[in-house]
Write a protein that holds these residues in place. Structure first.
Motif, PDB file in Angstrom:
ATOM      1  N   UNK A 151      -8.866  -4.554   9.492  1.00 24.06           N
ATOM      2  CA  UNK A 151      -9.975  -3.476   9.850  1.00 24.06           C
ATOM      3  C   UNK A 151      -9.979  -2.879   8.428  1.00 24.06           C
ATOM      4  N   UNK A 152     -10.435  -1.454   8.538  1.00 26.93           N
ATOM      5  CA  UNK A 152     -11.197  -0.867   7.342  1.00 26.93           C
ATOM      6  C   UNK A 152      -9.882  -0.708   6.319  1.00 26.93           C
ATOM      7  N   UNK A 153      -8.762  -0.954   6.559  1.00 31.86           N
ATOM      8  CA  UNK A 153      -7.810  -1.068   5.645  1.00 31.86           C
ATOM      9  C   UNK A 153      -7.518  -1.858   4.583  1.00 31.86           C
ATOM     10  N   UNK A 154      -8.274  -3.190   4.937  1.00 36.12           N
ATOM     11  CA  UNK A 154      -8.202  -4.264   4.134  1.00 36.12           C
ATOM     12  C   UNK A 154      -8.578  -4.044   2.852  1.00 36.12           C
ATOM     13  N   UNK A 155      -9.761  -3.398   2.707  1.00 37.81           N
ATOM     14  CA  UNK A 155     -10.315  -3.238   1.462  1.00 37.81           C
ATOM     15  C   UNK A 155      -9.489  -2.298   0.363  1.00 37.81           C
ATOM     16  N   UNK A 156      -9.008  -1.320   1.149  1.00 32.84           N
ATOM     17  CA  UNK A 156      -8.042  -0.362   0.299  1.00 32.84           C
ATOM     18  C   UNK A 156      -6.739  -1.141  -0.141  1.00 32.84           C
ATOM     19  N   UNK A 157      -6.422  -1.866   0.673  1.00 31.98           N
ATOM     20  CA  UNK A 157      -5.189  -2.542   0.343  1.00 31.98           C
ATOM     21  C   UNK A 157      -5.351  -3.366  -0.778  1.00 31.98           C
ATOM     22  N   UNK A 158      -6.468  -4.344  -0.914  1.00 31.74           N
ATOM     23  CA  UNK A 158      -6.902  -5.127  -2.097  1.00 31.74           C
ATOM     24  C   UNK A 158      -7.075  -4.206  -3.229  1.00 31.74           C
ATOM     25  N   UNK A 159      -7.756  -2.981  -3.200  1.00 34.12           N
ATOM     26  CA  UNK A 159      -7.819  -2.026  -4.315  1.00 34.12           C
ATOM     27  C   UNK A 159      -6.473  -1.720  -4.837  1.00 34.12           C
ATOM     28  N   UNK A 160      -5.482  -1.392  -3.914  1.00 32.24           N
ATOM     29  CA  UNK A 160      -4.434  -1.093  -4.386  1.00 32.24           C
ATOM     30  C   UNK A 160      -3.557  -2.371  -5.086  1.00 32.24           C
ATOM     31  N   UNK A 161      -3.664  -3.346  -4.527  1.00 27.93           N
ATOM     32  CA  UNK A 161      -3.066  -4.706  -5.098  1.00 27.93           C
ATOM     33  C   UNK A 161      -3.587  -5.079  -6.335  1.00 27.93           C
ATOM     34  N   UNK A 162      -4.968  -4.510  -6.682  1.00 32.25           N
ATOM     35  CA  UNK A 162      -5.661  -5.046  -8.073  1.00 32.25           C
ATOM     36  C   UNK A 162      -5.092  -3.766  -9.093  1.00 32.25           C
ATOM     37  N   UNK A 163      -4.613  -2.662  -8.604  1.00 28.39           N
ATOM     38  CA  UNK A 163      -4.176  -1.388  -9.465  1.00 28.39           C
ATOM     39  C   UNK A 163      -2.773  -1.839  -9.840  1.00 28.39           C
ATOM     40  N   UNK A 164      -1.793  -2.507  -8.779  1.00 31.71           N
ATOM     41  CA  UNK A 164      -0.658  -3.115  -9.159  1.00 31.71           C
ATOM     42  C   UNK A 164      -0.483  -3.860 -10.165  1.00 31.71           C
ATOM     43  N   UNK A 165      -1.724  -5.045  -9.929  1.00 34.64           N
ATOM     44  CA  UNK A 165      -1.478  -6.095 -10.986  1.00 34.64           C
ATOM     45  C   UNK A 165      -2.039  -5.620 -12.356  1.00 34.64           C
ATOM     46  N   UNK A 166      -2.887  -4.410 -12.480  1.00 33.27           N
ATOM     47  CA  UNK A 166      -3.245  -4.004 -13.639  1.00 33.27           C
ATOM     48  C   UNK A 166      -1.948  -3.260 -14.525  1.00 33.27           C
ATOM     49  N   UNK A 167      -1.035  -2.788 -13.616  1.00 37.21           N
ATOM     50  CA  UNK A 167       0.039  -1.904 -14.241  1.00 37.21           C
ATOM     51  C   UNK A 167       0.865  -2.926 -14.586  1.00 37.21           C
ATOM     52  N   UNK A 168       1.115  -4.052 -13.986  1.00 39.72           N
ATOM     53  CA  UNK A 168       2.214  -5.085 -14.429  1.00 39.72           C
ATOM     54  C   UNK A 168       1.512  -5.741 -15.618  1.00 39.72           C
ATOM     55  N   UNK A 169       0.284  -5.856 -15.839  1.00 34.93           N
ATOM     56  CA  UNK A 169      -0.128  -6.566 -17.071  1.00 34.93           C
ATOM     57  C   UNK A 169      -0.216  -5.623 -18.151  1.00 34.93           C
ATOM     58  N   UNK A 170      -0.379  -4.340 -18.035  1.00 33.50           N
ATOM     59  CA  UNK A 170      -0.722  -3.520 -19.232  1.00 33.50           C
ATOM     60  C   UNK A 170       0.820  -2.904 -19.487  1.00 33.50           C
TER      61      UNK A 170
END
Length: 204
Positions: A151-170
Motif C-alpha cells: 500500500x501507501x507504506x511502500x514508498x515510505x519504507x523505501x525512503x527509510x531504506x535509502x536513509x539507512x544505506x546512506x548512514x551505513x556508507x557515510x
C-alpha cells in the motif's frame, strides 16, 4: 388593301391626340381605296372621323449604379500547428520490500526473503564442558520474522531504506566505504525510476 389603313393612320396621327378624316373611295369597277384625302370624281365616297390615340409617355429611365465589389479579404496567415503535449509516462511501482525483525527485536528492511535467513554462531565446548577446549565451529540457522510492506507504506519504507544505506556508507570504515556507497547509489536510482521518486531520491 388590309395594310393600307394602318399605314395611313400612322402617317396621319401626330404625337398628340386629335381628330382626323378618313375617306373610303369605291371606283366604277368596285375597287376600294382608303385615303386621307377626298375621293376623285366618279368614285363613291364614304367619310369617317377618327380620334387618334395619345402617344403613351416613355417610361422614366433610372440609372442604377451597382455598388463596387468589396475589396478582397486579406488572407490571414495560417496558425502554427500546436504540438500535442508529450504523453505522460507513468513510472512503475517500486519492488517489494519486507519489514523484518531479528531475535533481539531490531528491525530492518530486506528486498529478498532469502536475505532474512542466516547462520548464528554457536559456542563449541570440549567434552569437559570447557569452551576453550572446544574444537571446530557450529551455528544455528535463524530465519527472521518478515512482513511484506504494501500500500501507501511502500514508498515510505523505501525512503527509510535509502536513509539507512546512506548512514551505513557515510559512517563506514575506509575499506567498506566504496561498496556501501555503491549500495546507496543503487537504492537511490531504484527509487528515482519508480513512482516513489521525489527530491529525497536525488541526492548525489
Amino acid at each position: 388593301m388590309k395594310w393600307l389603313l394602318p399605314c395611313l393612320l400612322a402617317l396621319a396621327w401626330p404625337a398628340s391626340a386629335q381628330e382626323i378624316l378618313i375617306y373610303r373611295c369605291t371606283d366604277a369597277q368596285g375597287h376600294l381605296t382608303v385615303q386621307n384625302q377626298p375621293c376623285p370624281k366618279g368614285s363613291r365616297q364614304e367619310k369617317r372621323s377618327m380620334q387618334t390615340p395619345t402617344a403613351a409617355p416613355l417610361p422614366a429611365i433610372s440609372t442604377v449604379v451597382a455598388p463596387p465589389p468589396p475589396p478582397p479579404a486579406e488572407a490571414k496567415p495560417a496558425a502554427a500547428p500546436v504540438a500535442p503535449p508529450p504523453p505522460v509516462v507513468e513510472k512503475p511501482a517500486p519492488p517489494t520490500l519486507y519489514d523484518c525483525k531479528r531475535r533481539d527485536e531490531t528491525r530492518y528492511f530486506a528486498e529478498q526473503l532469502a536475505d532474512t535467513s542466516y547462520c548464528m554462531p554457536l559456542q563449541v565446548t570440549g567434552l569437559d564442558g570447557n569452551p576453550s577446549t572446544g574444537a571446530g565451529e557450529a551455528c544455528e540457522v535463524v530465519k527472521d520474522r518478515c512482513t511484506e510492506v504494501g500500500g501507501e507504506s511502500l514508498c515510505s519504507a523505501w525512503r527509510q531504506r535509502l536513509e539507512e544505506a546512506e548512514t551505513h556508507w557515510r559512517f563506514a570504515t575506509p575499506e567498506h566505504a566504496a561498496a556501501l556507497q555503491q549500495e546507496y547509489a543503487r537504492v537511490r536510482d531504484l527509487i528515482a525510476a519508480s513512482s516513489c521518486a521525489d527530491g529525497a531520491a536525488q541526492k548525489p
